[in-house]
Design a protein around this motif. Structure first.
Motif, PDB file in Angstrom:
ATOM      1  N   ALA A 321       0.831  -1.209   0.000  1.00 12.71           N
ATOM      2  CA  ALA A 321       0.000   0.000   0.000  1.00 12.71           C
ATOM      3  C   ALA A 321       0.867   1.262   0.000  1.00 12.71           C
ATOM      4  CB  ALA A 321      -0.929  -0.005   1.217  1.00 12.71           C
ATOM      5  N   ILE A 322       1.971   1.232   0.739  1.00 15.32           N
ATOM      6  CA  ILE A 322       2.861   2.402   0.768  1.00 15.32           C
ATOM      7  C   ILE A 322       3.496   2.593  -0.608  1.00 15.32           C
ATOM      8  CG2 ILE A 322       5.037   3.306   1.710  1.00 15.32           C
ATOM      9  CD1 ILE A 322       4.272   2.091   4.410  1.00 15.32           C
ATOM     10  N   GLU A 323       3.951   1.506  -1.209  1.00 15.86           N
ATOM     11  CA  GLU A 323       4.579   1.624  -2.535  1.00 15.86           C
ATOM     12  C   GLU A 323       3.575   2.123  -3.581  1.00 15.86           C
ATOM     13  OE1 GLU A 323       7.878  -1.809  -1.534  1.00 15.86           O
ATOM     14  OE2 GLU A 323       6.222  -2.313  -2.879  1.00 15.86           O
ATOM     15  N   ALA A 324       2.339   1.647  -3.462  1.00 11.02           N
ATOM     16  CA  ALA A 324       1.302   2.100  -4.401  1.00 11.02           C
ATOM     17  C   ALA A 324       0.994   3.584  -4.172  1.00 11.02           C
ATOM     18  CB  ALA A 324       0.040   1.267  -4.220  1.00 11.02           C
ATOM     19  N   ALA A 325       1.026   4.019  -2.899  1.00 10.60           N
ATOM     20  CA  ALA A 325       0.752   5.427  -2.589  1.00 10.60           C
ATOM     21  C   ALA A 325       1.835   6.332  -3.184  1.00 10.60           C
ATOM     22  CB  ALA A 325       0.673   5.625  -1.071  1.00 10.60           C
ATOM     23  N   VAL A 326       3.087   5.877  -3.126  1.00 11.63           N
ATOM     24  CA  VAL A 326       4.190   6.656  -3.722  1.00 11.63           C
ATOM     25  C   VAL A 326       3.954   6.794  -5.232  1.00 11.63           C
ATOM     26  CG1 VAL A 326       6.661   6.622  -4.284  1.00 11.63           C
ATOM     27  CG2 VAL A 326       5.908   6.100  -1.950  1.00 11.63           C
ATOM     28  N   LYS A 327       3.611   5.659  -5.865  1.00 13.22           N
ATOM     29  CA  LYS A 327       3.348   5.690  -7.320  1.00 13.22           C
ATOM     30  C   LYS A 327       2.211   6.650  -7.650  1.00 13.22           C
ATOM     31  CE  LYS A 327       4.717   1.100  -8.595  1.00 13.22           C
ATOM     32  NZ  LYS A 327       4.325  -0.234  -8.940  1.00 13.22           N
ATOM     33  N   GLN A 328       1.158   6.607  -6.834  1.00 14.31           N
ATOM     34  CA  GLN A 328      -0.018   7.442  -7.067  1.00 14.31           C
ATOM     35  C   GLN A 328       0.340   8.936  -6.992  1.00 14.31           C
ATOM     36  OE1 GLN A 328      -2.900   6.520  -8.132  1.00 14.31           O
ATOM     37  NE2 GLN A 328      -3.781   8.589  -8.010  1.00 14.31           N
ATOM     38  N   VAL A 329       1.124   9.289  -5.969  1.00  7.37           N
ATOM     39  CA  VAL A 329       1.520  10.691  -5.790  1.00  7.37           C
ATOM     40  C   VAL A 329       2.333  11.175  -7.000  1.00  7.37           C
ATOM     41  CG1 VAL A 329       3.026  12.193  -4.420  1.00  7.37           C
ATOM     42  CG2 VAL A 329       1.382  10.718  -3.274  1.00  7.37           C
ATOM     43  N   LEU A 330       3.213  10.302  -7.495  1.00  6.62           N
ATOM     44  CA  LEU A 330       4.014  10.668  -8.672  1.00  6.62           C
ATOM     45  C   LEU A 330       3.111  10.807  -9.899  1.00  6.62           C
ATOM     46  CD1 LEU A 330       7.131   8.342  -8.207  1.00  6.62           C
ATOM     47  CD2 LEU A 330       6.998  10.803  -7.741  1.00  6.62           C
ATOM     48  N   LYS A 331       2.146   9.887  -9.998  1.00  6.79           N
ATOM     49  CA  LYS A 331       1.219   9.898 -11.127  1.00  6.79           C
ATOM     50  C   LYS A 331       0.406  11.188 -11.144  1.00  6.79           C
ATOM     51  CE  LYS A 331      -1.911   6.575 -13.195  1.00  6.79           C
ATOM     52  NZ  LYS A 331      -2.711   5.402 -12.885  1.00  6.79           N
ATOM     53  N   GLU A 332       0.070  11.671  -9.939  1.00  5.91           N
ATOM     54  CA  GLU A 332      -0.705  12.918  -9.852  1.00  5.91           C
ATOM     55  C   GLU A 332       0.156  14.146 -10.113  1.00  5.91           C
ATOM     56  OE1 GLU A 332      -3.002  12.995  -6.183  1.00  5.91           O
ATOM     57  OE2 GLU A 332      -3.417  10.857  -6.425  1.00  5.91           O
ATOM     58  N   GLY A 333       1.453  13.932 -10.336  1.00  4.92           N
ATOM     59  CA  GLY A 333       2.316  15.037 -10.756  1.00  4.92           C
ATOM     60  C   GLY A 333       3.026  15.792  -9.640  1.00  4.92           C
ATOM     61  N   TYR A 334       2.993  15.260  -8.398  1.00  9.55           N
ATOM     62  CA  TYR A 334       3.698  15.940  -7.306  1.00  9.55           C
ATOM     63  C   TYR A 334       5.178  15.549  -7.318  1.00  9.55           C
ATOM     64  CZ  TYR A 334      -0.982  16.922  -5.582  1.00  9.55           C
ATOM     65  OH  TYR A 334      -2.279  17.358  -5.470  1.00  9.55           O
ATOM     66  N   ARG A 335       6.055  16.525  -7.148  1.00  8.25           N
ATOM     67  CA  ARG A 335       7.497  16.268  -7.177  1.00  8.25           C
ATOM     68  C   ARG A 335       8.212  17.149  -6.150  1.00  8.25           C
ATOM     69  NH1 ARG A 335       5.587  13.240 -10.435  1.00  8.25           N
ATOM     70  NH2 ARG A 335       6.185  12.812 -12.590  1.00  8.25           N
ATOM     71  N   THR A 336       9.243  16.571  -5.503  1.00  8.99           N
ATOM     72  CA  THR A 336      10.172  17.433  -4.754  1.00  8.99           C
ATOM     73  C   THR A 336      11.180  17.982  -5.771  1.00  8.99           C
ATOM     74  OG1 THR A 336      11.304  15.372  -4.202  1.00  8.99           O
ATOM     75  CG2 THR A 336      10.026  16.413  -2.439  1.00  8.99           C
ATOM     76  N   GLY A 337      11.971  18.955  -5.348  1.00 11.56           N
ATOM     77  CA  GLY A 337      12.856  19.661  -6.276  1.00 11.56           C
ATOM     78  C   GLY A 337      13.799  18.754  -7.060  1.00 11.56           C
ATOM     79  N   ASP A 338      14.320  17.699  -6.418  1.00 11.77           N
ATOM     80  CA  ASP A 338      15.323  16.840  -7.066  1.00 11.77           C
ATOM     81  C   ASP A 338      14.755  16.030  -8.237  1.00 11.77           C
ATOM     82  OD1 ASP A 338      13.830  15.563  -4.962  1.00 11.77           O
ATOM     83  OD2 ASP A 338      15.087  13.811  -5.209  1.00 11.77           O
TER      84      ASP A 338
END
Ligand code: NAD
Length: 360
Positions: A321-338
């Motif tokens: 679930a945590i790994e899927a949540a990370v993927k989801q956040v990236l899919k929604e276009g959220y990014r840290t500066g790096d």
């Protein structure tokens, strides 16, 4: 179910990224019905400031008394930090080597996973990347060339340096078992990497790995020479699931594998012993250049926490679930500066942690 976890926030960005990982772990606990009881411990520079040394016996004892250790990162800026005026055995990184030894952490696991959304960061061509790759490098961590006898002598006026590469069958067997165990939780393929066409230690490695493989009939085993593996990692990384290898080869190959994923802020790691116990930390350092600015990427630490749930606590569903949540956040276009790219939404450390925790 309650689990006892030791937490070592460490130095630099360590406290910030560990705080976010805890936030995500607690969200997973709420959803999947477990609680984590955290004991915070000092190590590295943070320990030097309080105790004068980077790791105390009390910290080792407290780590041993827990089911797993979640760590941020250790160390400061070697040019400006007073920690680096101390003799080498009292500097922050000495704590890291000492805790690995004290906890007998002989198996290092480093996943190299390419996220669809971060493909742009991968230096490989599109036709090589295909639909991405997902492998782990399982590196022996406490034997081989780095721990063998070494000396520099002079013979007839000529200087000569000698390093010794040695492995006994027990050292090989225990890491091989760990590698096959992890393959059983993944795609069930082990690529054992050696230099058996030249080295005796590699021929023993290969023989023992084959012996262990008999206990895991579901896992496909293949052998690969290390020079070929270095080439295959950039030619066709999709072929790998678990790469099992000795200390020096693993040192080099794990850096190569992480490079092809593109971003240092995304790479998790685990160091394991013979039991379920493990120490989980991001692959990157303490990034003192960005500490305290709420810009560090917490994802490597969040993913390390997910590995902790999977390997030490057998909470596979929560880890997924945590790994899927990370993927989801990236899919929604959220990014840290790096990992920022055009058209994405830039967020800080805290917000990235919140977003992942909300999606667990
Ligand atoms: P580093 O990994 O800390 O930083 C390298 C670069 O990557 C820096 O520009 C940093 O800002 C960036 N970076 C690293 N992690 C990031 C993240 N999560 N989000 C965004 N950017 C990130 O390596 P370094 O600068 O060579 O070392 C700094 C300190 O860390 C040193 O004291 C070193 O000894 C220590 N170190 C500790 C560990 C460990 O604790 N296991 C591992 C490597 C380095």
């Amino acid at each position: 179910m309650n689990h006892k976890i030791a937490v070592i926030p460490g130095d630099g960005i360590g406290p910030e990224i560990v705080r976010e990982a805890r936030k995500v772990l607690d969200a997973a606990g709420k959803k999947f019905g477990f609680t984590l009881d955290y004991t915070e411990l000092l190590m590295g520079g943070a320990s030097i400031d309080v105790h004068g040394i980077p790791l105390t016996d009390e910290t080792i004892a407290a780590a041993k008394a827990s089911e797993a250790v979640l760590m941020g990162s250790i160390g400061g800026d070697a040019k400006t930090s007073p920690w680096y005026q101390l003799p080498p055995e009292k500097r922050p990184e000495a704590g890291l080597l000492k805790i690995r030894k004290a906890l007998n952490l002989f198996a290092n696991v480093r996943p190299a996973y390419l996220y669809e959304e971060l493909k742009e960061a991968c230096p490989l061509r599109d036709e090589i990347i295909g639909d991405g790759f997902d492998m782990v490098i399982m590196r022996e961590l406490t034997g081989g060339l780095y721990f063998g006898e070494r000396k520099t002598i002079e013979e007839n006026g000529v200087k000569k340096a000698i390093d010794t590469l040695s492995y006994d069958e027990n050292e090989i067997r225990r890491i091989a078992k760990r590698g096959f165990d992890i393959a059983m939780k993944r795609k069930k393929k082990v690529t054992s990497v050696d230099k058996a066409n030249v080295l005796d230690s590699s021929r023993l490695w290969r023989a023992v790995v084959e012996e262990v493989a008999k206990e895991y009939p579901e896992v496909t085993l293949e052998h690969m020479l290390v020079d070929n593996c270095a080439m295959q990692l950039v030619r066709d990384p999709k072929q790998f699931d678990v790469i099992l290898t000795e200390n020096m080869f693993g040192d080099i190959l794990s850096d190569e594998a992480s490079m092809v994923t593109g971003s240092i802020g995304m790479l998790s790691s685990a160091s394991l012993n013979e039991t379920k116990f493990g120490l989980y930390e991001p692959s990157h350092g303490s990034a003192p250049d960005i500490a305290g600015q709420d810009v560090a990427n917490p994802i490597a630490t969040v993913l390390s926490a997910a590995m902790m749930l999977r390997y030490s606590l057998d909470l596979d569903e929560a880890a997924d679930a945590i790994e899927a949540a990370v993927k989801q956040v990236l899919k929604e276009g959220y990014r840290t500066g790096d990992i920022m790219s055009e058209g994405c939404k830039k967020v800080g450390t805290t917000e990235m942690g919140d977003l992942i925790a909300q999606r667990v």
